[in-house]
Design a protein around this motif. Structure first.
Motif, PDB file in Angstrom:
ATOM      1  N   LEU A  61       1.172  -1.245   0.062  1.00  0.00           N
ATOM      2  CA  LEU A  61       0.403  -0.198   0.081  1.00  0.00           C
ATOM      3  C   LEU A  61       1.186   0.949  -0.062  1.00  0.00           C
ATOM      4  N   GLY A  64       2.040   2.114  -3.416  1.00  0.00           N
ATOM      5  CA  GLY A  64       0.451   2.184  -4.175  1.00  0.00           C
ATOM      6  C   GLY A  64       0.800   3.758  -3.801  1.00  0.00           C
ATOM      7  N   GLU A  70      -4.795   4.263  -7.241  1.00  0.00           N
ATOM      8  CA  GLU A  70      -5.730   3.791  -6.419  1.00  0.00           C
ATOM      9  C   GLU A  70      -5.820   2.437  -5.700  1.00  0.00           C
ATOM     10  N   LEU A  71      -5.450   2.950  -4.223  1.00  0.00           N
ATOM     11  CA  LEU A  71      -5.715   1.858  -3.037  1.00  0.00           C
ATOM     12  C   LEU A  71      -7.219   1.371  -3.148  1.00  0.00           C
ATOM     13  N   VAL A 101      -3.458  -2.142  -5.499  1.00  0.00           N
ATOM     14  CA  VAL A 101      -2.679  -0.890  -5.956  1.00  0.00           C
ATOM     15  C   VAL A 101      -3.478  -1.141  -7.605  1.00  0.00           C
ATOM     16  N   TYR A 284      -5.015   6.375   3.401  1.00  0.00           N
ATOM     17  CA  TYR A 284      -3.946   6.988   1.981  1.00  0.00           C
ATOM     18  C   TYR A 284      -3.504   8.187   2.792  1.00  0.00           C
TER      19      TYR A 284
END
Ligand code: ADP
Ligand code: MG
Length: 475
Positions: A61, A64, A70-71, A101, A284
């Protein structure tokens, strides 16, 4: 007809975690003894249940976030079924429809996806025997896939290097290619160049086992040539997987490429689905805050803010010893741009020269180095003297002022002291002074020499010269 190559990369990286992807066996790429970091889970014994490694998910992540991807809100793991001695379960746990991702860009290349899977064991072939080491089986493996948008071998290599750098910066993988911690597969196709915008891509060939940047470059170049000459002869390119022979520097056919349905992917029923957006530490913004300065941000800072040479910036970005040293020096300089540039020049030429490819700054302390830079700028030492002092600092450490005093390398730029010297010199050499007045330039050099002698070598020659000129013209 002109032909145009297209390349897409699939890059695997072993993640740095304490334990393996789905069990408590140690994840240790340095382990030399075979089959010690194994347990019933990563050996695929019946009745065992895998548990997802949170640290590994977080690593992916973070990558990403760094690439602006985009997670996933929702993600799951799938079984990729195939039979090979180094996969104990008869399937590899991977991700198919729901990668962690999607999208993002790196080095101006669009990414398709980044997902998480487990590594396989290692087959070792000795004569007629084949052995398998399962230490690596079940180690978390990140796979990053790019769109087919890379135009040549050099760009592919530059991309792979930037990814390696990113993984190291994020501390999610050592990404050492020689150790197999990062492995590149190159998909290459060639198609006739069309004038229309919507270019149709040619049949792709996947080249596996690229274990160095050099191999990546050579293999892609070889494939482009091979495919182009096939097309020029009116023949077809077969869709297949090819290997790279490092010694012969050729690709060779391994197998006809399997389609994804050959793997009979299906969601692993033993693993829970993940709702990433509902896990607070995977949000995020939370992840973004944890990122250190990314390599391209650092590059921007070094080149645009400090105006240091791009190749020097690259040295600081890629070689941590020099990068950290440069950063600490800057902190001791308080934003003086000319000193920062001077420091960079001395690091990239003198220190790197002294270290003789050992990637070291010896015993030099950043604050001492910064003091030396100030001394150079204030003309307290000559550049020749500075090199001697630096050599001493590199080998033995120490404070440059002290070393300069001991070695008698301090220069006097103090106008009062120098003025007294000048007066003496002028008084003692009236004929040379009149020669100079009459236009004999070399006379001045003689007077400077006399001044240096008078100061026992400690005067700053440039300042001495300036003061002499001034004095003679005004008296
Ligand atoms: P597969 O299902 O065979 O794995 P994908 O469509 O998932 O194929 O693509 C895998 C990789 O191949 C990606 O990196 C992608 O960019 C690249 N690729 C796809 N088509 C081409 C092509 N025609 N030429 C070069 N690379 C391609
Ligand atoms: Mg693939």
């Amino acid at each position: 007809m002109k032909y145009m190559p297209t390349i897409g990369l699939e890059i695997h990286a072993e993640l740095k975690t304490k334990t393996k992807m789905f069990c408590h066996s140690k994840n240790d790429s340095e382990e030399k003894k075979p089959n010690v970091n194994v347990c019933p889970i990563c050996m695929g014994h019946p009745g065992t249940l895998p548990v997802i490694n949170k640290e590994a998910v977080k690593h992916v992540l973070k990558v990403g976030v760094a690439v602006g991807g985009e997670l996933a809100n929702f993600t799951e793991f799938d079984r990729k079924n195939y039979f090979y001695p180094d996969i104990p379960k008869g399937y590899q746990i991977s991700q198919y429809k729901f990668p962690l991702v999607k999208g993002g860009t790196l080095h101006n290349i669009q990414l398709t996806r980044i997902h998480l899977e487990e590594d396989t064991g290692r087959s070792i072939h000795k004569g007629s025997e084949s052995l398998v080491d399962f230490n690596r089986a079940g180690v978390p493996l990140m796979e990053l896939v790019t769109e087919p948008v890379i135009a040549n071998a050099q760009m592919a290599v530059a991309f792979a290097k930037e990814l390696q750098l990113l993984l190291q910066y994020l501390n999610v993988s050592d990404a050492n290619m020689e150790k197999g911690e990062m492995r590149v597969e190159a998909n290459v196709s060639v198609s006739p160049k069309s004038k229309i915008k919507s270019q149709k891509l040619g049949t792709k060939v996947e080249v596996k086992n690229l274990n160095s940047f050099k191999s990546v470059e050579r293999a892609i170049e070889y494939e482009i040539k091979r495919q182009t000459s096939l097309l020029e002869k009116g023949e077809k390119v077969a869709q297949e997987t090819r290997g790279w022979d490092e010694n012969k520097e050729i690709t060779f056919s391994q197998r006809q490429k399997e389609e994804s349905h050959d793997y009979r992917y299906f969601p692993d029923p033993d693993l829970p689905k993940l709702f990433i957006s509902e896990i607070p530490e995977f949000k995020y913004d939370v992840l973004a805050k944890e990122l250190s300065e990314l390599p391209w941000k650092k590059r921007e800072r070094l080149i645009h803010t400090f105006k240091i040479r791009p190749q020097d910036a690259e040295t600081y970005i890629r070689i941590p010893v020099y990068g950290k040293f440069f950063d600490s020096v800057i902190q001791n300089i308080a934003g003086d741009k000319s000193l920062i540039l001077l420091s960079s020049n001395y690091i990239s030429s003198d220190i790197i020269g002294l270290s003789q490819e050992k990637e070291s700054v010896g015993k030099i302390e950043p604050q001492h180095f910064a003091s030396l830079m100030k001394m150079i700028k204030e003309k307290k030492v000559s550049s020749r003297g500075a090199k001697d002092i630096l050599k001493e600092m590199f080998g033995k450490g120490g404070n440059p002022e002290k070393i300069a005093k001991e070695k008698n390398l301090l220069q006097t730029s103090d106008t009062e002291t120098l003025s007294k010297i000048i007066e003496k010199v002028i008084e003692a050499n009236p004929s040379v002074v009149s020669d100079y007045r009459a236009g004999k330039e070399t006379a001045l050099q003689y007077l400077v020499g006399q001044g240096m002698k008078e100061s026992k070598g400690s005067a700053n020659p440039e300042i001495l010269k300036e003061l002499l000129k001034k004095k003679i013209s005004t008296s």
